[in-house]
Write a protein that holds these residues in place. Structure first.
Motif, PDB file in Angstrom:
ATOM      1  N   ARG A 115       4.742  -1.321 -10.109  1.00  0.00           N
ATOM      2  CA  ARG A 115       4.381  -1.811 -10.749  1.00  0.00           C
ATOM      3  C   ARG A 115       3.194  -2.636 -10.535  1.00  0.00           C
ATOM      4  O   ARG A 115       2.256  -2.281  -9.494  1.00  0.00           O
ATOM      5  N   GLU A 116       3.933  -3.658  -9.714  1.00  0.00           N
ATOM      6  CA  GLU A 116       3.677  -4.299  -8.984  1.00  0.00           C
ATOM      7  C   GLU A 116       3.070  -4.770  -7.792  1.00  0.00           C
ATOM      8  O   GLU A 116       1.707  -4.473  -7.142  1.00  0.00           O
ATOM      9  N   ASN A 117       3.795  -3.859  -6.942  1.00  0.00           N
ATOM     10  CA  ASN A 117       3.298  -3.028  -5.548  1.00  0.00           C
ATOM     11  C   ASN A 117       1.714  -1.925  -5.261  1.00  0.00           C
ATOM     12  O   ASN A 117       1.160  -2.008  -4.741  1.00  0.00           O
ATOM     13  N   ASP A 138      -2.372   7.513 -13.164  1.00  0.00           N
ATOM     14  CA  ASP A 138      -2.236   8.621 -12.166  1.00  0.00           C
ATOM     15  C   ASP A 138      -1.570   8.570 -11.175  1.00  0.00           C
ATOM     16  O   ASP A 138      -0.596   9.159 -10.246  1.00  0.00           O
ATOM     17  N   ILE A 139      -1.618   7.108 -10.794  1.00  0.00           N
ATOM     18  CA  ILE A 139      -0.340   7.346  -9.521  1.00  0.00           C
ATOM     19  C   ILE A 139       1.273   7.178 -10.465  1.00  0.00           C
ATOM     20  O   ILE A 139       2.013   7.810  -9.160  1.00  0.00           O
ATOM     21  N   ALA A 140       1.378   6.217 -11.716  1.00  0.00           N
ATOM     22  CA  ALA A 140       2.438   6.766 -12.000  1.00  0.00           C
ATOM     23  C   ALA A 140       2.734   8.604 -12.208  1.00  0.00           C
ATOM     24  O   ALA A 140       4.122   8.578 -11.772  1.00  0.00           O
ATOM     25  N   SER A 141       2.241   9.307 -12.282  1.00  0.00           N
ATOM     26  CA  SER A 141       2.320  10.208 -13.137  1.00  0.00           C
ATOM     27  C   SER A 141       2.797  11.300 -11.838  1.00  0.00           C
ATOM     28  O   SER A 141       3.712  12.074 -11.398  1.00  0.00           O
ATOM     29  N   PHE A 142       1.720  11.070 -10.694  1.00  0.00           N
ATOM     30  CA  PHE A 142       1.887  11.284  -9.574  1.00  0.00           C
ATOM     31  C   PHE A 142       3.281  11.270  -8.724  1.00  0.00           C
ATOM     32  O   PHE A 142       3.620  11.842  -7.782  1.00  0.00           O
ATOM     33  N   ALA A 143       3.506   9.900  -8.575  1.00  0.00           N
ATOM     34  CA  ALA A 143       5.077   9.229  -7.934  1.00  0.00           C
ATOM     35  C   ALA A 143       6.196   9.865  -8.296  1.00  0.00           C
ATOM     36  O   ALA A 143       7.185  10.184  -8.168  1.00  0.00           O
ATOM     37  N   ASP A 144       6.130  10.162  -9.845  1.00  0.00           N
ATOM     38  CA  ASP A 144       6.545  10.528 -11.039  1.00  0.00           C
ATOM     39  C   ASP A 144       8.733  10.184 -11.288  1.00  0.00           C
ATOM     40  O   ASP A 144       9.264  10.783 -10.800  1.00  0.00           O
ATOM     41  N   ALA A 165       4.696   5.713  -2.476  1.00  0.00           N
ATOM     42  CA  ALA A 165       4.013   4.878  -1.391  1.00  0.00           C
ATOM     43  C   ALA A 165       2.413   6.170  -0.693  1.00  0.00           C
ATOM     44  O   ALA A 165       0.968   5.573  -1.414  1.00  0.00           O
ATOM     45  N   PHE A 166       2.993   7.527  -1.233  1.00  0.00           N
ATOM     46  CA  PHE A 166       1.995   8.315  -1.029  1.00  0.00           C
ATOM     47  C   PHE A 166       0.399   8.276  -2.567  1.00  0.00           C
ATOM     48  O   PHE A 166      -0.091   8.931  -2.201  1.00  0.00           O
ATOM     49  N   VAL A 171      -4.805   8.262  -4.063  1.00  0.00           N
ATOM     50  CA  VAL A 171      -5.207   8.639  -5.245  1.00  0.00           C
ATOM     51  C   VAL A 171      -6.412   7.363  -5.297  1.00  0.00           C
ATOM     52  O   VAL A 171      -7.532   7.070  -5.793  1.00  0.00           O
ATOM     53  N   LEU A 172      -6.114   6.891  -4.323  1.00  0.00           N
ATOM     54  CA  LEU A 172      -7.405   5.772  -3.786  1.00  0.00           C
ATOM     55  C   LEU A 172      -8.659   6.199  -2.818  1.00  0.00           C
ATOM     56  O   LEU A 172      -9.699   5.908  -2.610  1.00  0.00           O
ATOM     57  N   ASP A 173      -8.684   7.499  -3.360  1.00  0.00           N
ATOM     58  CA  ASP A 173     -10.292   8.223  -2.971  1.00  0.00           C
ATOM     59  C   ASP A 173     -10.466   7.730  -0.923  1.00  0.00           C
ATOM     60  O   ASP A 173     -10.676   7.181  -0.963  1.00  0.00           O
TER      61      ASP A 173
END
Length: 451
Positions: A115-117, A138-144, A165-166, A171-173
Protein backbone atom coordinates in the motif's frame (compact mmCIF):
# COMPACT_ATOMS: atom_id res chain seq x y z
CA UNK A 1 -1.25 14.57 -33.22
CA UNK A 2 2.12 15.09 -31.57
CA UNK A 3 4.19 11.96 -31.19
CA UNK A 4 4.90 11.11 -27.54
CA UNK A 5 8.46 9.86 -28.16
CA UNK A 6 11.07 11.04 -30.67
CA UNK A 7 14.70 9.88 -30.62
CA UNK A 8 17.36 11.57 -32.71
CA UNK A 9 20.79 9.92 -33.04
CA UNK A 10 20.89 8.49 -29.52
CA UNK A 11 24.19 6.92 -28.43
CA UNK A 12 25.34 5.63 -25.07
CA UNK A 13 28.93 4.86 -24.16
CA UNK A 14 30.19 3.21 -20.97
CA UNK A 15 33.76 3.39 -19.73
CA UNK A 16 35.12 0.00 -18.68
CA UNK A 17 38.02 0.30 -16.24
CA UNK A 18 40.54 -2.42 -15.49
CA UNK A 19 41.07 -1.14 -11.96
CA UNK A 20 38.58 0.75 -9.71
CA UNK A 21 41.32 3.23 -8.81
CA UNK A 22 41.52 4.25 -12.46
CA UNK A 23 38.13 5.96 -12.13
CA UNK A 24 39.58 8.60 -9.81
CA UNK A 25 42.68 8.97 -11.98
CA UNK A 26 40.54 9.48 -15.05
CA UNK A 27 38.32 12.04 -13.32
CA UNK A 28 41.41 14.08 -12.38
CA UNK A 29 42.86 13.66 -15.87
CA UNK A 30 39.61 14.83 -17.50
CA UNK A 31 39.52 17.95 -15.30
CA UNK A 32 43.18 18.71 -16.04
CA UNK A 33 42.68 18.33 -19.81
CA UNK A 34 39.56 20.50 -19.75
CA UNK A 35 41.58 23.18 -18.02
CA UNK A 36 44.14 23.00 -20.84
CA UNK A 37 41.39 23.01 -23.45
CA UNK A 38 42.35 19.72 -25.03
CA UNK A 39 41.39 16.05 -24.97
CA UNK A 40 43.95 13.29 -25.38
CA UNK A 41 43.20 9.56 -25.60
CA UNK A 42 43.21 7.71 -22.31
CA UNK A 43 44.52 4.21 -21.76
CA UNK A 44 42.89 3.82 -18.34
CA UNK A 45 39.62 2.49 -19.77
CA UNK A 46 38.04 1.04 -22.86
CA UNK A 47 34.78 2.22 -24.38
CA UNK A 48 31.69 0.06 -24.68
CA UNK A 49 28.97 1.55 -26.89
CA UNK A 50 25.65 0.13 -25.70
CA UNK A 51 23.80 2.22 -28.30
CA UNK A 52 24.98 3.84 -31.50
CA UNK A 53 23.09 6.48 -33.47
CA UNK A 54 19.53 5.24 -32.80
CA UNK A 55 16.65 7.25 -34.24
CA UNK A 56 12.95 6.46 -34.35
CA UNK A 57 9.54 7.90 -33.47
CA UNK A 58 6.61 6.49 -31.55
CA UNK A 59 3.07 7.35 -32.57
CA UNK A 60 0.16 7.82 -30.16
CA UNK A 61 -1.73 4.56 -29.69
CA UNK A 62 1.03 2.49 -31.32
CA UNK A 63 2.44 -0.69 -29.81
CA UNK A 64 6.07 -1.25 -30.81
CA UNK A 65 7.87 -4.49 -30.03
CA UNK A 66 11.62 -4.39 -29.46
CA UNK A 67 13.59 -7.52 -30.30
CA UNK A 68 17.25 -8.34 -29.89
CA UNK A 69 19.63 -10.73 -28.22
CA UNK A 70 20.90 -10.18 -24.70
CA UNK A 71 23.33 -7.26 -24.76
CA UNK A 72 21.84 -5.72 -27.91
CA UNK A 73 21.05 -2.45 -26.11
CA UNK A 74 17.31 -2.84 -25.49
CA UNK A 75 17.27 -2.15 -21.75
CA UNK A 76 19.67 0.78 -22.11
CA UNK A 77 17.35 2.28 -24.72
CA UNK A 78 14.30 1.96 -22.48
CA UNK A 79 16.10 3.49 -19.50
CA UNK A 80 17.05 6.48 -21.64
CA UNK A 81 13.45 6.90 -22.82
CA UNK A 82 12.17 6.54 -19.24
CA UNK A 83 14.62 9.22 -18.10
CA UNK A 84 16.57 7.08 -15.65
CA UNK A 85 19.69 7.18 -17.83
CA UNK A 86 21.31 10.01 -19.79
CA UNK A 87 22.51 9.40 -23.35
CA UNK A 88 26.11 10.16 -24.26
CA UNK A 89 24.89 11.99 -27.35
CA UNK A 90 21.64 12.61 -29.16
CA UNK A 91 18.27 14.07 -28.21
CA UNK A 92 15.19 12.45 -26.65
CA UNK A 93 11.90 14.33 -26.88
CA UNK A 94 9.01 13.02 -24.80
CA UNK A 95 5.51 14.28 -24.12
CA UNK A 96 3.02 13.22 -21.48
CA UNK A 97 3.29 10.79 -18.60
CA UNK A 98 5.72 7.90 -19.10
CA UNK A 99 5.44 4.84 -16.86
CA UNK A 100 7.86 1.94 -17.02
CA UNK A 101 8.11 -1.67 -15.91
CA UNK A 102 11.87 -2.15 -16.14
CA UNK A 103 13.60 -4.17 -13.44
CA UNK A 104 11.37 -5.94 -10.94
CA UNK A 105 11.24 -3.98 -7.72
CA UNK A 106 12.64 -0.79 -9.22
CA UNK A 107 10.96 2.16 -7.55
CA UNK A 108 9.76 0.04 -4.61
CA UNK A 109 11.09 0.46 -1.09
CA UNK A 110 11.48 -3.11 0.24
CA UNK A 111 10.74 -1.98 3.79
CA UNK A 112 7.44 -0.32 2.84
CA UNK A 113 4.18 -2.23 2.49
CA UNK A 114 2.53 -2.72 -0.87
CA UNK A 115 0.00 0.00 0.00
CA UNK A 116 2.74 2.47 0.95
CA UNK A 117 4.65 1.72 -2.24
CA UNK A 118 1.52 2.32 -4.35
CA UNK A 119 1.21 5.83 -2.90
CA UNK A 120 4.96 6.43 -3.21
CA UNK A 121 5.11 5.37 -6.88
CA UNK A 122 1.98 7.22 -7.89
CA UNK A 123 3.15 10.47 -6.31
CA UNK A 124 6.56 10.14 -7.99
CA UNK A 125 4.65 9.92 -11.28
CA UNK A 126 2.89 13.19 -10.50
CA UNK A 127 -0.43 12.10 -9.04
CA UNK A 128 -1.97 13.79 -6.04
CA UNK A 129 -2.69 11.88 -2.85
CA UNK A 130 -6.43 12.31 -3.46
CA UNK A 131 -6.16 10.73 -6.94
CA UNK A 132 -4.26 7.76 -5.53
CA UNK A 133 -6.91 7.23 -2.84
CA UNK A 134 -9.58 7.22 -5.56
CA UNK A 135 -7.72 4.62 -7.65
CA UNK A 136 -6.25 2.46 -4.90
CA UNK A 137 -9.06 -0.09 -4.91
CA UNK A 138 -8.66 -0.56 -8.68
CA UNK A 139 -4.91 -1.07 -8.26
CA UNK A 140 -5.32 -3.56 -5.42
CA UNK A 141 -8.04 -5.42 -7.31
CA UNK A 142 -5.95 -5.75 -10.45
CA UNK A 143 -2.83 -6.87 -8.54
CA UNK A 144 -4.96 -9.44 -6.68
CA UNK A 145 -2.37 -10.25 -4.00
CA UNK A 146 -4.86 -10.25 -1.13
CA UNK A 147 -3.65 -9.33 2.35
CA UNK A 148 -0.05 -9.10 1.11
CA UNK A 149 -0.87 -5.55 0.04
CA UNK A 150 -0.37 -4.69 3.74
CA UNK A 151 2.93 -6.59 4.04
CA UNK A 152 6.47 -5.28 3.35
CA UNK A 153 7.46 -5.68 -0.30
CA UNK A 154 10.62 -7.56 0.75
CA UNK A 155 8.36 -10.51 1.62
CA UNK A 156 6.91 -10.68 -1.93
CA UNK A 157 7.70 -13.29 -4.54
CA UNK A 158 8.84 -12.06 -7.96
CA UNK A 159 5.37 -12.77 -9.34
CA UNK A 160 3.66 -10.73 -6.63
CA UNK A 161 6.12 -7.90 -7.19
CA UNK A 162 5.30 -7.87 -10.90
CA UNK A 163 1.56 -7.93 -10.23
CA UNK A 164 1.71 -4.86 -8.03
CA UNK A 165 4.12 -2.99 -10.29
CA UNK A 166 2.01 -3.66 -13.40
CA UNK A 167 -1.16 -2.60 -11.60
CA UNK A 168 0.38 0.70 -10.49
CA UNK A 169 1.92 1.59 -13.83
CA UNK A 170 -1.15 0.79 -15.94
CA UNK A 171 -3.93 2.23 -13.78
CA UNK A 172 -2.37 5.71 -13.82
CA UNK A 173 -3.47 6.57 -17.39
CA UNK A 174 0.03 6.75 -18.93
CA UNK A 175 0.65 8.35 -22.31
CA UNK A 176 3.57 5.96 -22.83
CA UNK A 177 3.98 2.58 -21.13
CA UNK A 178 7.33 0.76 -21.25
CA UNK A 179 7.39 -2.98 -20.51
CA UNK A 180 10.76 -4.75 -20.37
CA UNK A 181 10.31 -8.54 -20.09
CA UNK A 182 8.41 -8.08 -16.83
CA UNK A 183 5.40 -10.14 -17.94
CA UNK A 184 7.51 -13.26 -18.30
CA UNK A 185 7.57 -13.56 -14.49
CA UNK A 186 3.82 -13.83 -13.94
CA UNK A 187 1.65 -16.91 -14.24
CA UNK A 188 -0.20 -17.59 -17.50
CA UNK A 189 -3.57 -16.45 -16.19
CA UNK A 190 -2.20 -13.10 -15.04
CA UNK A 191 -0.27 -12.67 -18.29
CA UNK A 192 -3.53 -12.98 -20.19
CA UNK A 193 -5.09 -10.40 -17.87
CA UNK A 194 -2.13 -8.07 -18.51
CA UNK A 195 -2.44 -8.37 -22.29
CA UNK A 196 -6.15 -7.52 -22.09
CA UNK A 197 -5.20 -4.41 -20.13
CA UNK A 198 -2.45 -3.53 -22.62
CA UNK A 199 -4.88 -3.81 -25.53
CA UNK A 200 -7.36 -1.60 -23.68
CA UNK A 201 -4.66 1.03 -23.05
CA UNK A 202 -3.56 0.94 -26.69
CA UNK A 203 -7.14 1.36 -27.88
CA UNK A 204 -7.46 4.39 -25.58
CA UNK A 205 -4.40 6.04 -27.15
CA UNK A 206 -1.55 4.89 -24.91
CA UNK A 207 1.70 4.20 -26.77
CA UNK A 208 3.45 1.01 -25.69
CA UNK A 209 7.08 -0.08 -25.99
CA UNK A 210 7.18 -3.81 -25.45
CA UNK A 211 10.44 -5.75 -25.04
CA UNK A 212 10.15 -9.52 -25.20
CA UNK A 213 11.95 -12.59 -26.48
CA UNK A 214 8.54 -14.12 -27.19
CA UNK A 215 8.18 -13.64 -30.95
CA UNK A 216 4.56 -14.78 -30.93
CA UNK A 217 3.67 -12.12 -28.34
CA UNK A 218 5.33 -9.41 -30.44
CA UNK A 219 3.77 -10.48 -33.74
CA UNK A 220 0.27 -10.86 -32.28
CA UNK A 221 0.20 -7.72 -30.13
CA UNK A 222 2.44 -5.10 -31.72
CA UNK A 223 1.84 -2.84 -34.72
CA UNK A 224 5.53 -2.49 -35.49
CA UNK A 225 8.80 -4.06 -34.39
CA UNK A 226 12.40 -2.88 -34.05
CA UNK A 227 15.42 -5.16 -34.09
CA UNK A 228 18.63 -4.25 -32.27
CA UNK A 229 22.02 -5.89 -32.65
CA UNK A 230 25.24 -4.70 -30.98
CA UNK A 231 23.65 -1.39 -30.01
CA UNK A 232 22.38 -0.54 -33.49
CA UNK A 233 18.86 -0.47 -34.87
CA UNK A 234 19.21 -2.83 -37.83
CA UNK A 235 15.60 -3.40 -38.86
CA UNK A 236 12.20 -1.73 -38.46
CA UNK A 237 8.86 -2.73 -39.92
CA UNK A 238 6.08 -5.26 -39.67
CA UNK A 239 6.55 -7.60 -36.68
CA UNK A 240 6.42 -10.78 -38.76
CA UNK A 241 9.17 -9.48 -41.06
CA UNK A 242 11.41 -8.21 -38.28
CA UNK A 243 10.96 -11.47 -36.35
CA UNK A 244 12.53 -13.36 -39.27
CA UNK A 245 15.66 -11.23 -39.03
CA UNK A 246 15.64 -11.78 -35.24
CA UNK A 247 15.58 -15.55 -35.72
CA UNK A 248 18.60 -15.23 -37.98
CA UNK A 249 20.57 -13.30 -35.34
CA UNK A 250 19.75 -16.04 -32.82
CA UNK A 251 20.72 -19.07 -34.88
CA UNK A 252 23.31 -17.91 -37.38
CA UNK A 253 26.98 -18.81 -37.03
CA UNK A 254 27.78 -15.17 -36.25
CA UNK A 255 25.75 -12.09 -35.28
CA UNK A 256 24.17 -10.08 -38.03
CA UNK A 257 26.61 -7.36 -38.96
CA UNK A 258 24.73 -5.69 -41.75
CA UNK A 259 22.30 -2.80 -41.53
CA UNK A 260 19.08 -3.64 -43.32
CA UNK A 261 17.76 -1.26 -45.93
CA UNK A 262 15.26 0.65 -43.84
CA UNK A 263 13.78 4.03 -44.65
CA UNK A 264 15.51 7.23 -43.66
CA UNK A 265 15.09 7.99 -39.95
CA UNK A 266 12.95 4.81 -39.71
CA UNK A 267 9.98 7.15 -39.39
CA UNK A 268 6.44 6.02 -38.64
CA UNK A 269 5.13 7.16 -42.00
CA UNK A 270 7.55 4.91 -43.89
CA UNK A 271 7.39 1.80 -41.74
CA UNK A 272 3.97 1.63 -40.11
CA UNK A 273 0.82 0.22 -41.64
CA UNK A 274 -1.86 -0.42 -39.05
CA UNK A 275 -4.10 -2.29 -41.48
CA UNK A 276 -1.56 -4.85 -42.63
CA UNK A 277 1.07 -4.95 -39.89
CA UNK A 278 -0.25 -8.22 -38.48
CA UNK A 279 -0.08 -10.19 -41.69
CA UNK A 280 2.71 -12.31 -43.04
CA UNK A 281 0.93 -12.76 -46.34
CA UNK A 282 0.47 -10.23 -49.10
CA UNK A 283 -2.92 -9.82 -50.75
CA UNK A 284 -3.29 -8.96 -54.42
CA UNK A 285 -5.96 -6.71 -55.94
CA UNK A 286 -8.50 -9.54 -55.85
CA UNK A 287 -7.86 -10.21 -52.17
CA UNK A 288 -6.04 -13.46 -52.85
CA UNK A 289 -2.99 -14.44 -50.84
CA UNK A 290 0.30 -14.26 -52.71
CA UNK A 291 3.33 -16.29 -51.68
CA UNK A 292 5.75 -14.04 -49.74
CA UNK A 293 9.47 -14.14 -50.40
CA UNK A 294 11.19 -17.21 -48.98
CA UNK A 295 13.35 -15.91 -46.12
CA UNK A 296 16.37 -18.15 -45.81
CA UNK A 297 19.57 -18.34 -43.78
CA UNK A 298 22.15 -20.85 -42.55
CA UNK A 299 25.69 -22.07 -43.25
CA UNK A 300 24.46 -24.66 -45.80
CA UNK A 301 26.25 -27.66 -44.29
CA UNK A 302 22.86 -29.20 -44.96
CA UNK A 303 20.83 -27.70 -47.80
CA UNK A 304 17.07 -27.96 -48.37
CA UNK A 305 16.47 -28.83 -52.02
CA UNK A 306 12.69 -29.17 -52.03
CA UNK A 307 9.68 -28.80 -49.72
CA UNK A 308 6.32 -30.34 -50.58
CA UNK A 309 3.00 -31.63 -49.22
CA UNK A 310 1.40 -34.87 -50.48
CA UNK A 311 -2.08 -36.32 -50.00
CA UNK A 312 -2.84 -39.96 -49.20
CA UNK A 313 -2.76 -40.86 -52.90
CA UNK A 314 0.75 -39.46 -53.28
CA UNK A 315 -0.33 -36.36 -55.17
CA UNK A 316 1.51 -33.11 -54.41
CA UNK A 317 -0.90 -30.40 -53.29
CA UNK A 318 -1.09 -27.01 -51.65
CA UNK A 319 -4.87 -27.14 -51.08
CA UNK A 320 -5.60 -29.24 -48.01
CA UNK A 321 -8.96 -30.47 -46.76
CA UNK A 322 -9.47 -29.84 -43.06
CA UNK A 323 -9.20 -33.09 -41.10
CA UNK A 324 -7.54 -35.12 -43.88
CA UNK A 325 -4.15 -36.76 -43.50
CA UNK A 326 -1.12 -35.40 -45.38
CA UNK A 327 2.62 -35.94 -45.57
CA UNK A 328 4.97 -32.94 -45.37
CA UNK A 329 8.43 -33.52 -46.82
CA UNK A 330 11.75 -31.81 -47.29
CA UNK A 331 14.53 -33.15 -49.48
CA UNK A 332 17.96 -32.32 -48.07
CA UNK A 333 21.57 -32.84 -49.11
CA UNK A 334 24.62 -32.85 -46.84
CA UNK A 335 27.64 -30.79 -47.91
CA UNK A 336 29.64 -31.92 -44.85
CA UNK A 337 29.57 -34.88 -42.47
CA UNK A 338 26.67 -34.45 -40.03
CA UNK A 339 26.54 -36.43 -36.79
CA UNK A 340 23.48 -35.20 -34.89
CA UNK A 341 20.95 -33.56 -37.19
CA UNK A 342 17.87 -31.77 -35.88
CA UNK A 343 15.31 -31.41 -38.67
CA UNK A 344 11.79 -30.07 -38.38
CA UNK A 345 8.79 -28.07 -39.54
CA UNK A 346 6.66 -25.19 -38.24
CA UNK A 347 3.18 -24.25 -39.44
CA UNK A 348 2.08 -20.65 -38.81
CA UNK A 349 -0.95 -18.65 -39.81
CA UNK A 350 -0.93 -15.44 -41.83
CA UNK A 351 -0.65 -13.37 -38.66
CA UNK A 352 2.70 -14.98 -37.95
CA UNK A 353 1.46 -17.08 -35.01
CA UNK A 354 3.02 -20.53 -34.69
CA UNK A 355 0.24 -23.14 -34.82
CA UNK A 356 2.34 -26.30 -34.73
CA UNK A 357 6.00 -27.23 -34.69
CA UNK A 358 7.98 -30.45 -34.45
CA UNK A 359 11.52 -31.75 -34.92
CA UNK A 360 12.87 -35.27 -34.93
CA UNK A 361 14.38 -34.47 -31.51
CA UNK A 362 11.06 -33.43 -29.92
CA UNK A 363 9.49 -36.53 -31.51
CA UNK A 364 12.19 -38.73 -29.98
CA UNK A 365 13.66 -39.81 -33.31
CA UNK A 366 17.43 -39.75 -33.93
CA UNK A 367 19.01 -39.80 -37.39
CA UNK A 368 22.08 -41.87 -38.22
CA UNK A 369 25.25 -39.93 -39.10
CA UNK A 370 25.08 -38.43 -42.59
CA UNK A 371 27.98 -38.47 -45.01
CA UNK A 372 28.95 -35.71 -47.42
CA UNK A 373 26.91 -35.87 -50.61
CA UNK A 374 24.08 -37.97 -49.20
CA UNK A 375 20.54 -36.88 -50.05
CA UNK A 376 17.69 -37.65 -47.65
CA UNK A 377 13.92 -37.28 -47.60
CA UNK A 378 12.61 -36.07 -44.23
CA UNK A 379 8.86 -36.43 -43.78
CA UNK A 380 6.10 -36.21 -41.20
CA UNK A 381 2.47 -37.27 -41.39
CA UNK A 382 -0.19 -35.01 -39.89
CA UNK A 383 -3.95 -34.83 -39.51
CA UNK A 384 -4.76 -31.35 -40.77
CA UNK A 385 -7.31 -30.28 -38.19
CA UNK A 386 -6.95 -26.60 -39.07
CA UNK A 387 -9.61 -24.00 -39.76
CA UNK A 388 -10.08 -22.88 -43.35
CA UNK A 389 -7.58 -20.21 -44.32
CA UNK A 390 -4.02 -19.47 -45.39
CA UNK A 391 -0.99 -21.01 -43.69
CA UNK A 392 2.78 -20.99 -44.17
CA UNK A 393 5.33 -23.73 -43.71
CA UNK A 394 8.83 -23.33 -42.29
CA UNK A 395 11.45 -26.05 -42.69
CA UNK A 396 14.77 -26.03 -40.88
CA UNK A 397 17.85 -28.14 -40.18
CA UNK A 398 20.33 -27.46 -37.41
CA UNK A 399 23.16 -28.97 -35.41
CA UNK A 400 23.06 -30.03 -31.78
CA UNK A 401 24.48 -26.61 -30.83
CA UNK A 402 21.47 -24.83 -32.38
CA UNK A 403 23.40 -23.33 -35.30
CA UNK A 404 21.23 -23.41 -38.40
CA UNK A 405 22.43 -25.30 -41.45
CA UNK A 406 19.48 -24.19 -43.57
CA UNK A 407 16.30 -22.50 -42.35
CA UNK A 408 13.56 -21.50 -44.78
CA UNK A 409 10.79 -19.33 -43.31
CA UNK A 410 7.53 -18.97 -45.26
CA UNK A 411 8.93 -21.57 -47.62
CA UNK A 412 5.54 -22.88 -48.70
CA UNK A 413 2.07 -21.29 -48.70
CA UNK A 414 -0.88 -23.68 -48.48
CA UNK A 415 -4.63 -23.29 -48.12
CA UNK A 416 -7.00 -25.28 -45.91
CA UNK A 417 -10.62 -25.73 -47.07
CA UNK A 418 -13.84 -27.45 -45.96
CA UNK A 419 -13.71 -26.62 -42.27
CA UNK A 420 -16.18 -28.73 -40.25
CA UNK A 421 -19.01 -26.79 -38.61
CA UNK A 422 -17.70 -27.60 -35.12
CA UNK A 423 -14.74 -25.27 -35.61
CA UNK A 424 -16.90 -22.15 -35.10
CA UNK A 425 -14.22 -19.48 -34.44
CA UNK A 426 -11.38 -21.88 -33.60
CA UNK A 427 -8.02 -22.17 -35.36
CA UNK A 428 -7.57 -25.85 -34.61
CA UNK A 429 -9.93 -28.75 -34.03
CA UNK A 430 -9.19 -30.87 -30.96
CA UNK A 431 -11.87 -33.44 -31.88
CA UNK A 432 -14.22 -32.78 -28.95
CA UNK A 433 -16.79 -35.39 -28.00
CA UNK A 434 -19.90 -34.21 -26.14
CA UNK A 435 -21.98 -36.35 -23.81
CA UNK A 436 -24.87 -35.66 -21.47
CA UNK A 437 -25.31 -37.72 -18.31
CA UNK A 438 -28.16 -37.35 -15.90
CA UNK A 439 -26.74 -36.74 -12.44
CA UNK A 440 -29.99 -36.53 -10.47
CA UNK A 441 -33.49 -35.15 -10.67
CA UNK A 442 -34.54 -32.41 -8.24
CA UNK A 443 -38.08 -33.05 -6.95
CA UNK A 444 -40.72 -30.49 -7.87
CA UNK A 445 -41.24 -28.73 -4.54
CA UNK A 446 -44.59 -27.26 -5.52
CA UNK A 447 -45.92 -30.66 -6.56
CA UNK A 448 -44.74 -32.17 -3.29
CA UNK A 449 -46.62 -29.55 -1.27
CA UNK A 450 -49.84 -30.03 -3.26
CA UNK A 451 -49.60 -33.74 -2.72
Amino acid sequence: MERPIQLDSISKCYRIYKNPKDRLKQALLDRFQRGLGRKNPSYLYREHWALRDVSFELQAGEAVGILGRNGAGKSTLLQIIAGTLEPTSGVVQSRGRITALLELGSGFNPEFTGRENVFLNAQILGMSNEDVVTRFDDIASFADIGSFIEQPVKTYSSGMMMRLAFAVQTVLDPDVLIVDEALSVGDVKFQEKCFRKLRSLRDDGTSILFVSHDINAVTSFCDRALLFESGRLISSGKPVDVSKAFIETLYSDSPANRVDEVSENLSVENTLDFESSDQTAIEDEDGKIKQPDDYRFGNRKVEILKIAIFDQDGNQTEVLVSGARYTITQTIIAHAPIVDLSSGFIIRNKRGIDIFGVTNKTAGVDFSPIETGQTLLVSIEIDTWLAAGDYFLQAANAGDDGVQYDCRIDALHFVVINTPVLFTTSIVNLNPKFRFDLVRTIPNIASSKNG
